[in-house]
Design a protein around this motif. Structure first.
Motif, mmCIF file in Angstrom:
data_model
loop_
_atom_site.group_PDB
_atom_site.id
_atom_site.type_symbol
_atom_site.label_atom_id
_atom_site.label_comp_id
_atom_site.label_asym_id
_atom_site.label_seq_id
_atom_site.Cartn_x
_atom_site.Cartn_y
_atom_site.Cartn_z
ATOM 1 N N GLU A 255 0.707 -1.281 -0.081
ATOM 2 C CA GLU A 255 0.037 -0.017 -0.176
ATOM 3 C C GLU A 255 1.035 0.967 -0.324
ATOM 4 O OE1 GLU A 255 -3.620 -1.487 2.050
ATOM 5 O OE2 GLU A 255 -2.603 -0.710 3.625
ATOM 6 N N VAL A 256 0.216 2.082 -0.139
ATOM 7 C CA VAL A 256 0.945 3.122 -0.665
ATOM 8 C C VAL A 256 0.393 5.093 0.237
ATOM 9 C CG1 VAL A 256 2.582 3.161 -2.541
ATOM 10 C CG2 VAL A 256 0.362 4.347 -2.517
ATOM 11 N N LEU A 257 0.834 5.526 0.630
ATOM 12 C CA LEU A 257 -0.227 6.616 0.933
ATOM 13 C C LEU A 257 -0.550 7.523 -0.001
ATOM 14 C CD1 LEU A 257 -0.963 8.249 3.887
ATOM 15 C CD2 LEU A 257 1.248 9.765 3.979
ATOM 16 N N LEU A 258 -1.276 8.543 0.396
ATOM 17 C CA LEU A 258 -1.959 9.189 -0.883
ATOM 18 C C LEU A 258 -3.276 10.629 -0.224
ATOM 19 C CD1 LEU A 258 -3.173 7.692 -4.541
ATOM 20 C CD2 LEU A 258 -0.930 9.105 -3.833
ATOM 21 N N LEU A 259 -2.212 11.836 -0.339
ATOM 22 C CA LEU A 259 -2.712 12.073 -0.072
ATOM 23 C C LEU A 259 -3.616 13.872 -0.387
ATOM 24 C CD1 LEU A 259 -0.089 14.125 1.938
ATOM 25 C CD2 LEU A 259 -1.235 12.721 2.777
ATOM 26 N N GLN A 260 -5.062 13.991 -0.212
ATOM 27 C CA GLN A 260 -5.408 14.829 -1.342
ATOM 28 C C GLN A 260 -5.552 16.181 -1.093
ATOM 29 O OE1 GLN A 260 -9.908 14.765 -0.882
ATOM 30 N NE2 GLN A 260 -10.162 15.064 -3.035
ATOM 31 N N ARG A 261 -4.997 16.788 -1.688
ATOM 32 C CA ARG A 261 -4.487 18.756 -2.213
ATOM 33 C C ARG A 261 -5.905 19.093 -1.626
ATOM 34 N NH1 ARG A 261 -0.449 20.459 -3.797
ATOM 35 N NH2 ARG A 261 -1.251 22.155 -4.920
ATOM 36 N N THR A 262 -6.287 20.385 -1.703
ATOM 37 C CA THR A 262 -7.440 21.324 -0.884
ATOM 38 C C THR A 262 -7.951 21.532 -2.508
ATOM 39 O OG1 THR A 262 -7.993 23.232 -0.018
ATOM 40 C CG2 THR A 262 -5.539 23.224 -0.315
ATOM 41 N N TRP A 263 -9.011 22.120 -2.682
ATOM 42 C CA TRP A 263 -9.719 22.370 -3.263
ATOM 43 C C TRP A 263 -9.523 23.658 -3.630
ATOM 44 C CZ3 TRP A 263 -11.410 18.836 -7.115
ATOM 45 C CH2 TRP A 263 -11.986 17.258 -6.941
ATOM 46 N N ASP A 264 -8.859 24.252 -2.764
ATOM 47 C CA ASP A 264 -8.535 26.481 -3.002
ATOM 48 C C ASP A 264 -7.340 25.731 -3.718
ATOM 49 O OD1 ASP A 264 -10.822 26.530 -2.553
ATOM 50 O OD2 ASP A 264 -10.565 26.608 -0.398
ATOM 51 N N ALA A 265 -6.262 25.450 -3.885
ATOM 52 C CA ALA A 265 -5.053 25.185 -4.586
ATOM 53 C C ALA A 265 -5.132 25.072 -6.121
ATOM 54 C CB ALA A 265 -4.119 23.618 -4.797
ATOM 55 N N VAL A 266 -4.320 26.287 -6.077
ATOM 56 C CA VAL A 266 -4.080 26.687 -8.238
ATOM 57 C C VAL A 266 -3.484 25.716 -9.002
ATOM 58 C CG1 VAL A 266 -2.506 28.331 -8.949
ATOM 59 C CG2 VAL A 266 -3.240 29.003 -6.653
ATOM 60 N N PHE A 267 -2.626 24.797 -7.779
ATOM 61 C CA PHE A 267 -1.782 23.117 -9.267
ATOM 62 C C PHE A 267 -2.748 22.449 -8.529
ATOM 63 C CE2 PHE A 267 1.719 20.650 -9.692
ATOM 64 C CZ PHE A 267 1.836 21.173 -11.423
ATOM 65 N N MET A 268 -3.291 21.965 -9.148
ATOM 66 C CA MET A 268 -3.880 20.180 -9.152
ATOM 67 C C MET A 268 -5.057 20.251 -8.188
ATOM 68 S SD MET A 268 -0.647 18.428 -9.664
ATOM 69 C CE MET A 268 -1.543 16.837 -9.566
ATOM 70 N N PRO A 269 -5.918 21.127 -8.069
ATOM 71 C CA PRO A 269 -7.157 20.811 -6.882
ATOM 72 C C PRO A 269 -7.692 19.520 -6.716
ATOM 73 C CG PRO A 269 -7.737 22.597 -8.488
ATOM 74 C CD PRO A 269 -6.508 22.477 -9.037
ATOM 75 N N GLY A 270 -7.603 19.369 -5.376
ATOM 76 C CA GLY A 270 -8.432 18.169 -5.539
ATOM 77 C C GLY A 270 -7.802 17.026 -5.616
ATOM 78 N N TYR A 271 -6.596 16.962 -5.821
ATOM 79 C CA TYR A 271 -5.560 15.937 -6.762
ATOM 80 C C TYR A 271 -5.157 14.755 -6.199
ATOM 81 C CZ TYR A 271 -5.353 16.379 -11.641
ATOM 82 O OH TYR A 271 -6.505 16.752 -12.790
ATOM 83 N N PHE A 272 -5.193 13.850 -5.654
ATOM 84 C CA PHE A 272 -4.690 12.797 -4.988
ATOM 85 C C PHE A 272 -3.155 12.359 -5.304
ATOM 86 C CE2 PHE A 272 -8.306 11.881 -4.190
ATOM 87 C CZ PHE A 272 -8.453 11.245 -2.778
ATOM 88 N N VAL A 273 -2.044 13.049 -4.272
ATOM 89 C CA VAL A 273 -0.418 12.990 -4.432
ATOM 90 C C VAL A 273 0.496 12.354 -3.342
ATOM 91 C CG1 VAL A 273 -0.724 15.097 -5.862
ATOM 92 C CG2 VAL A 273 -0.323 15.289 -3.097
ATOM 93 N N PHE A 274 1.211 11.889 -4.262
ATOM 94 C CA PHE A 274 2.234 11.683 -3.003
ATOM 95 C C PHE A 274 3.024 13.131 -1.784
ATOM 96 C CE2 PHE A 274 2.964 8.264 -6.300
ATOM 97 C CZ PHE A 274 2.594 8.104 -5.800
ATOM 98 N N PRO A 275 3.184 12.678 -0.486
ATOM 99 C CA PRO A 275 4.195 13.861 -0.120
ATOM 100 C C PRO A 275 4.522 14.621 -0.291
ATOM 101 C CG PRO A 275 2.877 12.029 1.590
ATOM 102 C CD PRO A 275 3.383 11.628 -0.191
ATOM 103 N N GLY A 276 4.633 15.817 -0.504
ATOM 104 C CA GLY A 276 5.638 16.667 -1.610
ATOM 105 C C GLY A 276 5.878 17.979 -1.531
#
Length: 543
Positions: free
Chosen positions: A20-41
């Motif tokens: 399993e891997v950990l994914l975080l969901q970016r806030t919907w208010d983000a300028v870049f890729m709002p709502g996307y699931f990403v790796f920490p970084g």
């Protein structure tokens, strides 16, 4: 626009069902890729260098060599560890006894200070007597955001096994949710339109899905660092003058392939009627029909040495037909078409009459944009093989842009003649009823199973890194589908015009008529997947 250095850390863990891997969901208010699931970084900061005083494992020189950078490789790793702590609350560090810190370690109390920038990673280590075990990280890959987005990043990806006893928790500001998930499940969620994923995340998940345990994954990643792709500026010619191509420029991949020594001998422009040898035994000859829908013109590909195969002879333009006959000496054994739109197949009739060539393709569907004059001698099936002097072509049925669309894969050179299924610098038109969004996306997924090194589109230059190109197209379509689905949920029931205005609020109103055709294609896909239905010209969400 500056390209910012960034780093990402893929956290993995073993379960009875696999990795399993950990994914975080970016806030919907983000300028870049709002709502996307990403790796920490996130970004690599100038102060990362101070963290080198607190590392265990390889030094910067060894890490930089692995990453194919002159220096600063360790700073990318340190940034990945810091960002992971800020965004997920998981800290990869060891105490003075060499033990990985657990969830009760007092360092976790300083997470907010690190997030706010009041405490650096080096300061955190000094305060709590910690070291960062860089030998526990392995280098996975490199991704530069292509031109277009409001922010661009030069991101390095790393992987590690998550330390036990530290629960993940999103930061509530930049990230709003987290999930431990199998890579295969995340990819399936993305395919179903249920989870937004970006290109590098998809590519990384696909690679991780090949491994059953974290031990095997880490052993492989340490032993097989990825080969670097060309990323430095490349010289070329344009209008007779020397120019420099940046990565992401339309002609960049072609220039790097055809001029590997960087002598500046390739052209950064497509000139109609000018033959270009893009691969062994493959010449590109572009028709003089530039336009909004055709870009620099429709590419005809001529395969062979003494006897020739022609792919997509183009429109019934006498100048272009004469150039094809001149380049081939009139010795054309066979003509193949990808589909029967009027910029691709009308020249077939003239070549057939003058060379008696054999014609391959599928009949034209109904519609004003279709070439109803097209006649084929053979209608190849998906998976059929066609012999040419340049090698064997594999026929691939790729509906979506057109129901009769075929791609041809030159197997030995792993070169895909993509017709209009994949175009450079332009979104492929999906216009119902012959255009089918569901079929288009499924056809793109099917291409990912083929061995590809380059794409030769019907419009534009050669395209490298095919997997990334295809992932981008899928992600672009599914991102728009997500907006269509959210608009439908908010407005249901609604008519097409109202939904288009909301789902395409990021494009000029003047082209909402065209956008409505794309919106309809997405709605029909949702209908086919039992996620929407139409009644009395109104669209409804199906719960």
């Amino acid at each position: 626009m500056d390209i910012r250095p960034a780093a990402t850390l893929v956290l993995t863990r073993d379960t009875s069902d696999g990795i399993e891997v950990l994914l975080l969901q970016r806030t919907w208010d983000a300028v870049f890729m709002p709502g996307y699931f990403v790796f920490p970084g996130g970004r690599v900061e100038e102060h990362e260098t101070h963290g080198r005083e607190h590392v265990i494992g390889p030094g910067d020189a060894e890490i930089s060599q692995t990453m194919s950078v002159d220096e600063g490789g360790a700073d990318y790793m340190l940034a990945a560890v810091r960002e992971c702590f800020e965004e997920s609350g998981i800290l990869l560090a060891v105490d003075q006894q060499g033990r990985l810190v657990d969830g009760d370690h007092p360092a976790h109390g300083d997470r907010q200070a690190v997030f706010d920038g009041d405490l650096s990673l080096a300061g955190l280590c000094a305060k709590h007597g910690l070291s960062i075990p860089l030998d526990r990280l392995a280098y996975l890959g490199h991704w530069v955001t292509p031109p277009g987005p409001p922010r661009r990043f030069d991101t390095r990806f790393f992987v590690t096994i998550a330390p036990e006893g530290q629960p993940a928790g999103h930061d509530g500001i930049e990230t709003i949710d987290q999930v431990w998930i199998r890579p295969e499940q995340a990819l399936e969620d993305h395919r179903r339109g249920q989870r937004l994923l970006g290109l590098p995340t998809i590519r990384t998940l696909r690679m991780l899905s090949d491994f059953e345990t974290t031990e095997v994954l880490m052993r492989y990643a340490h032993a097989n660092p990825p080969e670097p792709h060309p990323s430095q500026p490349w010289p070329a010619l344009k209008k007779g003058k020397a120019v420099t191509l940046e990565p992401g420029a339309p002609a960049y991949d072609e220039a790097a392939k055809l001029d590997p020594e960087g002598e500046g001998s390739t052209h950064a422009e497509i000139i109609p009627g000018e033959p270009v040898e893009v691969a062994a035994g493959v010449i590109r000859l572009t028709a003089p029909n530039p336009g909004m829908m055709t870009g620099p013109g429709t590419n005809t590909y001529v395969l062979g040495h003494e006897r020739f195969t022609v792919i997509d002879p183009g429109p019934a333009d006498e100048v272009h037909i004469e150039r094809i006959l001149e380049v081939t000496g009139g010795v054309i054994d066979q003509v193949l078409v990808t589909h029967t739109h009027k910029d691709h197949s009308p020249a077939v009739a003239a070549l057939k009459e003058r060379t008696r060539c054999r014609v391959f393709g599928w009949p034209a569907p109904e519609g004003a944009s279709q070439d109803q004059t097209f006649r084929a001698d053979d209608e190849p099936e998906h998976g059929d093989l066609i012999v040419t002097e340049a090698g064997i072509l594999k026929v691939l049925h790729t509906p979506g842009h057109a129901s009769n669309h075929l791609c041809y894969l030159l197997a030995d050179q792993e070169l895909l003649f993509s017709g209009d299924h994949i175009m450079q610098g332009s979104t492929v038109v999906i216009n119902p009823p012959d255009g089918d969004m569901k079929a288009y996306i499924e056809s793109l997924y099917d291409l990912l199973a083929e061995p590809l090194r380059y794409i030769a589109p019907a419009h534009g230059f050669l395209m490298g890194q095919p997997e990334a190109v295809i992932d981008f197209l899928i992600t672009h379509r599914l991102s728009r589908e997500h907006k269509v689905a959210r608009a439908l949920e908010a407005l249901t029931p609604t008519d097409l015009k109202t939904l288009t205005a909301k789902a395409y609020d990021d494009v000029p109103t003047a082209i909402h008529g065209v956008a409505a055709r794309s919106a309809l294609a997405h709605l029909l896909k949702l209908e086919a997947e039992h996620r929407a239905f139409r009644k009395d010209d109104l669209w409804h969400v199906r719960h």
